[in-house]
Enzyme design. Structure first.
Site, short mmCIF file in Angstrom:
data_model
loop_
_atom_site.label_atom_id
_atom_site.label_comp_id
_atom_site.label_asym_id
_atom_site.label_seq_id
_atom_site.Cartn_x
_atom_site.Cartn_y
_atom_site.Cartn_z
N LYS A 1 -36.70 -31.27 -6.66
CA LYS A 1 -36.99 -30.78 -8.08
C LYS A 1 -38.43 -30.65 -8.38
O LYS A 1 -39.16 -31.55 -7.77
CB LYS A 1 -36.35 -31.49 -9.10
CG LYS A 1 -36.67 -30.89 -10.64
CD LYS A 1 -36.03 -31.83 -11.39
CE LYS A 1 -36.08 -31.32 -12.98
NZ LYS A 1 -35.43 -32.09 -14.20
N SER B 1 -32.80 -29.17 -16.68
CA SER B 1 -33.76 -28.53 -16.02
C SER B 1 -33.83 -28.74 -14.65
O SER B 1 -34.85 -28.16 -13.89
CB SER B 1 -35.11 -29.43 -16.78
OG SER B 1 -35.06 -30.58 -16.30
N SER C 1 -29.88 -33.47 -17.68
CA SER C 1 -30.46 -32.13 -16.54
C SER C 1 -30.20 -32.09 -15.17
O SER C 1 -30.69 -31.38 -14.63
CB SER C 1 -32.28 -32.44 -16.59
OG SER C 1 -32.73 -32.38 -17.80
#
Length: 179
Positions: free
Chosen positions: A25, A100, A124
């Site tokens: 990420k 996210s 997330s």
């Protein structure tokens, strides 16, 4: 990847993830790569060091080839930011991949990467995995040390196509720190 191939040819293996291409990420620090969390004010930020989780993955032989998209500040239920643009759900581009870690889940679902290291505070990892039809594991707080990584509320965990792959990655992530 070439170094991993050479080691394998000589009969040496780095660990459980030897030669496995994977992503992380965007908010997770990795030496030499941008760590902006999608914020244009951080567009020039390049990490000097990798967080502990990234070091563990690399020590186990993973070949991290890129980072996946996030919303600005990793604070939304989608994966758009003004630096990298939008990531859509790979099953229906009109829909969100979730946030996210939406870029991470979308990349795994689309077959761009077999494994991605995501981050989770309030769903997330879990929500994008659900939206994209893959498996995401948000481990117990502090089970996977972030070290020089995201703030202390974030847990780092794997996103993969199967629970078995998440379990394998979690075993690497929670192992003793590399020497």
């Amino acid at each position: 990847a070439r170094a991993a191939d050479r080691l394998r040819a000589s009969g040496k293996l780095l660990g459980l993830l030897h030669g496995l291409p994977m992503t992380i990420k965007e908010e997770v620090p990795m030496a030499g790569l941008p760590t902006t969390a999608g914020d244009p004010n951080r567009a020039a930020v390049v990490s000097a060091t990798s967080c502990d989780a990234v070091a563990r993955l690399e020590a186990a032989g993973a070949v991290i080839f890129g980072k996946t998209n996030v919303p600005v500040g990793c604070l939304d239920w989608q994966a758009y930011n003004p630096i990298y643009g939008a990531t859509s759900n790979p099953w229906d581009p009109r829909r969100s991949p979730g946030g996210s870690s939406g870029g991470s889940a979308a990349a795994v679902a689309a077959g761009l990467t077999p494994l991605c290291l995501g981050g989770d505070v309030a769903g997330s990892i879990r929500v994008p995995a659900s939206f994209c039809g893959v498996v995401g594991l948000a481990p117990t707080h502090e089970k996977v040390p972030c070290g020089r990584g995201p703030h202390s509320m974030v847990v780092l965990g794997p996103i993969a196509r199967s629970a078995a792959d998440c379990f394998l990655a979690l075993g690497v992530l929670e192992a003793a720190a590399p020497a």
